[in-house]
Design a protein around this motif. Structure first.
Motif, PDB file in Angstrom:
ATOM      1  N   LEU A  57      41.786  31.477  28.809  1.00  0.00           N
ATOM      2  CA  LEU A  57      40.805  31.521  27.815  1.00  0.00           C
ATOM      3  C   LEU A  57      39.844  32.742  27.702  1.00  0.00           C
ATOM      4  O   LEU A  57      39.941  33.401  28.608  1.00  0.00           O
ATOM      5  N   VAL A  58      39.706  33.083  26.521  1.00  0.00           N
ATOM      6  CA  VAL A  58      38.766  34.229  26.288  1.00  0.00           C
ATOM      7  C   VAL A  58      37.527  33.818  25.375  1.00  0.00           C
ATOM      8  O   VAL A  58      37.692  33.078  24.290  1.00  0.00           O
ATOM      9  N   VAL A  59      36.292  33.783  25.921  1.00  0.00           N
ATOM     10  CA  VAL A  59      35.067  33.486  25.272  1.00  0.00           C
ATOM     11  C   VAL A  59      34.811  34.164  23.984  1.00  0.00           C
ATOM     12  O   VAL A  59      34.628  35.375  24.319  1.00  0.00           O
ATOM     13  N   THR A  60      34.333  33.754  22.903  1.00  0.00           N
ATOM     14  CA  THR A  60      34.146  34.726  21.963  1.00  0.00           C
ATOM     15  C   THR A  60      33.199  33.766  21.048  1.00  0.00           C
ATOM     16  O   THR A  60      32.714  32.663  21.369  1.00  0.00           O
ATOM     17  N   GLN A  61      32.831  34.494  19.955  1.00  0.00           N
ATOM     18  CA  GLN A  61      31.974  33.540  19.039  1.00  0.00           C
ATOM     19  C   GLN A  61      32.465  33.281  17.759  1.00  0.00           C
ATOM     20  O   GLN A  61      33.643  33.750  17.287  1.00  0.00           O
ATOM     21  N   PRO A  62      32.190  32.067  17.312  1.00  0.00           N
ATOM     22  CA  PRO A  62      32.731  31.469  16.005  1.00  0.00           C
ATOM     23  C   PRO A  62      32.580  32.090  14.638  1.00  0.00           C
ATOM     24  O   PRO A  62      33.252  32.279  13.799  1.00  0.00           O
ATOM     25  N   LEU A  63      31.173  32.831  14.753  1.00  0.00           N
ATOM     26  CA  LEU A  63      30.965  33.806  13.709  1.00  0.00           C
ATOM     27  C   LEU A  63      31.445  35.076  13.783  1.00  0.00           C
ATOM     28  O   LEU A  63      30.833  36.317  14.470  1.00  0.00           O
ATOM     29  N   ASP A  85      23.624  33.840  18.333  1.00  0.00           N
ATOM     30  CA  ASP A  85      21.764  33.836  18.518  1.00  0.00           C
ATOM     31  C   ASP A  85      21.267  33.954  16.930  1.00  0.00           C
ATOM     32  O   ASP A  85      21.847  34.728  16.018  1.00  0.00           O
ATOM     33  N   SER A  86      20.354  33.125  16.615  1.00  0.00           N
ATOM     34  CA  SER A  86      19.777  33.261  15.408  1.00  0.00           C
ATOM     35  C   SER A  86      19.164  34.562  14.845  1.00  0.00           C
ATOM     36  O   SER A  86      19.292  34.857  13.807  1.00  0.00           O
ATOM     37  N   PHE A 268      15.285  38.573   5.074  1.00  0.00           N
ATOM     38  CA  PHE A 268      16.241  39.887   5.422  1.00  0.00           C
ATOM     39  C   PHE A 268      16.508  39.887   6.934  1.00  0.00           C
ATOM     40  O   PHE A 268      15.301  39.518   7.744  1.00  0.00           O
ATOM     41  N   VAL A 269      17.498  39.975   7.345  1.00  0.00           N
ATOM     42  CA  VAL A 269      17.754  39.914   8.955  1.00  0.00           C
ATOM     43  C   VAL A 269      17.663  41.594   9.456  1.00  0.00           C
ATOM     44  O   VAL A 269      18.701  42.160   9.233  1.00  0.00           O
ATOM     45  N   PRO A 270      16.666  41.662  10.030  1.00  0.00           N
ATOM     46  CA  PRO A 270      16.774  43.232  10.559  1.00  0.00           C
ATOM     47  C   PRO A 270      17.398  43.594  11.878  1.00  0.00           C
ATOM     48  O   PRO A 270      17.550  42.357  12.667  1.00  0.00           O
ATOM     49  N   ALA A 271      17.283  44.675  12.373  1.00  0.00           N
ATOM     50  CA  ALA A 271      17.942  45.078  13.869  1.00  0.00           C
ATOM     51  C   ALA A 271      16.656  44.470  14.662  1.00  0.00           C
ATOM     52  O   ALA A 271      15.488  44.633  14.088  1.00  0.00           O
ATOM     53  N   ARG A 272      17.187  43.863  15.805  1.00  0.00           N
ATOM     54  CA  ARG A 272      16.319  43.719  16.896  1.00  0.00           C
ATOM     55  C   ARG A 272      15.785  44.810  17.231  1.00  0.00           C
ATOM     56  O   ARG A 272      16.096  45.855  17.531  1.00  0.00           O
ATOM     57  N   PRO A 273      14.346  44.589  17.768  1.00  0.00           N
ATOM     58  CA  PRO A 273      13.549  45.779  18.363  1.00  0.00           C
ATOM     59  C   PRO A 273      14.303  46.430  19.522  1.00  0.00           C
ATOM     60  O   PRO A 273      14.910  45.681  20.343  1.00  0.00           O
ATOM     61  N   LEU A 327      27.597  24.333  18.596  1.00  0.00           N
ATOM     62  CA  LEU A 327      27.526  25.352  17.614  1.00  0.00           C
ATOM     63  C   LEU A 327      26.424  25.446  16.782  1.00  0.00           C
ATOM     64  O   LEU A 327      26.732  25.464  15.532  1.00  0.00           O
ATOM     65  N   PRO A 328      25.184  24.721  16.986  1.00  0.00           N
ATOM     66  CA  PRO A 328      24.275  24.315  16.139  1.00  0.00           C
ATOM     67  C   PRO A 328      23.716  25.837  15.246  1.00  0.00           C
ATOM     68  O   PRO A 328      23.708  25.575  13.877  1.00  0.00           O
ATOM     69  N   VAL A 329      23.725  26.604  15.822  1.00  0.00           N
ATOM     70  CA  VAL A 329      23.100  28.033  15.119  1.00  0.00           C
ATOM     71  C   VAL A 329      24.146  28.614  14.362  1.00  0.00           C
ATOM     72  O   VAL A 329      24.028  28.983  13.166  1.00  0.00           O
ATOM     73  N   ALA A 330      25.543  28.673  14.702  1.00  0.00           N
ATOM     74  CA  ALA A 330      26.656  29.263  14.022  1.00  0.00           C
ATOM     75  C   ALA A 330      26.761  28.304  12.773  1.00  0.00           C
ATOM     76  O   ALA A 330      27.059  28.758  11.464  1.00  0.00           O
ATOM     77  N   ASN A 331      26.805  26.850  12.947  1.00  0.00           N
ATOM     78  CA  ASN A 331      26.898  25.967  11.825  1.00  0.00           C
ATOM     79  C   ASN A 331      25.794  26.207  10.704  1.00  0.00           C
ATOM     80  O   ASN A 331      25.866  26.083   9.506  1.00  0.00           O
ATOM     81  N   ASP A 332      24.522  26.682  11.073  1.00  0.00           N
ATOM     82  CA  ASP A 332      23.226  26.349  10.391  1.00  0.00           C
ATOM     83  C   ASP A 332      23.387  28.032   9.453  1.00  0.00           C
ATOM     84  O   ASP A 332      23.239  27.925   8.184  1.00  0.00           O
ATOM     85  N   LEU A 333      24.051  29.071  10.362  1.00  0.00           N
ATOM     86  CA  LEU A 333      24.144  30.350   9.589  1.00  0.00           C
ATOM     87  C   LEU A 333      25.087  30.212   8.437  1.00  0.00           C
ATOM     88  O   LEU A 333      25.045  30.823   7.504  1.00  0.00           O
ATOM     89  N   ALA A 334      26.210  29.456   8.838  1.00  0.00           N
ATOM     90  CA  ALA A 334      27.362  29.500   8.069  1.00  0.00           C
ATOM     91  C   ALA A 334      26.914  28.878   6.600  1.00  0.00           C
ATOM     92  O   ALA A 334      27.537  29.332   5.658  1.00  0.00           O
ATOM     93  N   GLN A 335      25.885  27.942   6.586  1.00  0.00           N
ATOM     94  CA  GLN A 335      25.260  27.500   5.498  1.00  0.00           C
ATOM     95  C   GLN A 335      24.513  27.976   4.628  1.00  0.00           C
ATOM     96  O   GLN A 335      24.322  28.124   3.234  1.00  0.00           O
ATOM     97  N   ARG A 336      23.849  29.164   5.304  1.00  0.00           N
ATOM     98  CA  ARG A 336      22.706  29.756   4.753  1.00  0.00           C
ATOM     99  C   ARG A 336      22.796  31.454   4.655  1.00  0.00           C
ATOM    100  O   ARG A 336      21.979  31.996   3.911  1.00  0.00           O
TER     101      ARG A 336
END
Ligand SMILES: Cc1ncc(COP(=O)(O)O)c(C=O)c1O
Length: 348
Positions: A57-63, A85-86, A268-273, A327-336
């Motif tokens: 198994l290789v762990v990765t992200q759905p997005l 991460d949101s 708008f999604v900016p770069a993290r500090p 995957l609540p965050v990925a599911n939410d992002l995928a919609q918005r």
């Protein structure tokens, strides 16, 4: 380019490949860079060098773009998905740790998924749209579970966290120089690492396993023809020379979108500090699926090519049965989530 053609060395050998690799090392601070035919090939070989084997198994992200999961699958391994991460849109270190605590155990032979009895060989976060994920936190989790971290930095040339370049945090990193990326070789990719032994293996595996010799053709293992042609490397060198101005252009576009977003109540999604993004693709988060769809319809009607995020990997037929955490965050992002046109505008 013309010089490359004049030399007649346009194909699998030539000086521009070496020059391109040296330029990538200088830019990223990586000890070694190995140019490849595309980013998927770079990821494939990076994962093989990280020790990924059939049935792992290789762990990765759905997005992510499908290439991340394809490269895992080429090795006979399967992706396992943890949430993103949101704020960063990349893998969440909290979700990774929670998934490991619930499903993994350390054994003499490595880290294993307890109920599936499959080895967890590596973790592959992706710097989504050029935004740095929280790579330092992910690295800490991987270290505590003795898992290799391979960075999918395909979208992140020029992105940094605390001044350190994307792709250089894990044992190995992979970049893409496809036509849609911040610089292009026409098509191309690159593996980066600080480990000399891995770098030698990467070169060997991507160049058909041929032992260097002036006239003998001797290949000591089954390997890949994944080398970057010299003509593509020449294009890449010319593109890299412009990277500083390309990044400034992208930053100006991102700032304009951010100001517009603030003035009009758009998120708008900016770069993290502490991080710098190459803003490969600029991203807005709308309030709901219906608002996103209305936005997409209106923008495209006006000739503005806004688009939604990729379909999540866990929803694709090839990966629908792959192990997954919640995957609540990925599911939410995928919609918005909406990506805005982000091409270089030639501002100077
Ligand atoms: C996240 C991600 N991984 C891997 C790749 C694969 O790169 P390539 O298209 O050069 O094979 C891409 C880009 O296409 C990508 O966006």
């Amino acid at each position: 380019m013309c010089d490359c053609i004049d030399t007649t060395f346009v194909s699998s050998v030539g000086a521009y490949v070496d020059r391109f690799e040296a330029m990538i090392c200088e830019l990223t601070g990586a000890g070694y860079a190995i140019a490849t035919v595309n980013g998927t090939a770079a990821l494939h070989v990076a994962l093989r060098l990280a020790g990924v084997q059939p049935d792992d198994l290789v762990v990765t992200q759905p997005l992510t773009f499908v290439a991340t999961c394809n490269a895992i699958s080429y090795l006979g391994a399967s992706p396992a998905f943890v949430d993103v991460d949101s704020q960063t849109l990349g893998m969440s270190a909290v979700a990774l740790e929670a998934w490991l605590l619930e499903h993994a155990e350390r054994r003499v032979q490595g880290t294993f998924h307890k109920s599936l009895n499959r080895r967890i060989a590596a973790v592959v976060p992706m710097h989504s749209f050029g935004l740095m994920c929280d790579i330092e936190a992910l690295l800490r989790v991987c270290d505590s579970w003795q898992l290799q971290l391979v960075e999918d930095a395909a979208e992140a040339l020029g992105s940094r966290s605390q001044g350190r370049h994307a792709g250089t945090f894990g044992q190995l990193g992979a970049f893409s120089f496809n036509g849609n990326k911040i610089i292009t070789c026409g098509g191309g990719g690159c593996i980066v690492t600080d480990d000399e032994v891995l770098a030698r293996r990467a070169k060997h595996l991507t160049t058909t396993g041929k032992l260097p010799h002036a006239w003998h053709f001797y290949h000591d293992e089954v390997a890949f023809n994944y080398r970057m042609p010299n003509i593509n490397a020449a294009l890449g060198c010319a593109q890299l020379e412009q990277l500083t101005s390309l990044l400034a252009d992208k930053q100006a576009t991102a700032s304009a979108y951010q100001s517009f977003g603030m003035a009009h109540g758009l998120n708008f999604v900016p770069a993290r500090p502490g991080t710098e993004s190459n803003y490969w693709l600029n991203t807005l988060l709308l309030d709901s699926l219906s608002e996103r769809d209305a936005f997409l319809h209106y923008a495209n009607q006006q000739g503005v090519q806004a688009r939604p995020a990729w379909r999540l990997m866990n929803e694709l037929p090839a990966f629908i049965t792959a192990p997954s955490g919640p995957l609540p965050v990925a599911n939410d992002l995928a919609q918005r989530l909406v990506n805005l046109p982000s091409g270089v505008r030639g501002l100077d």
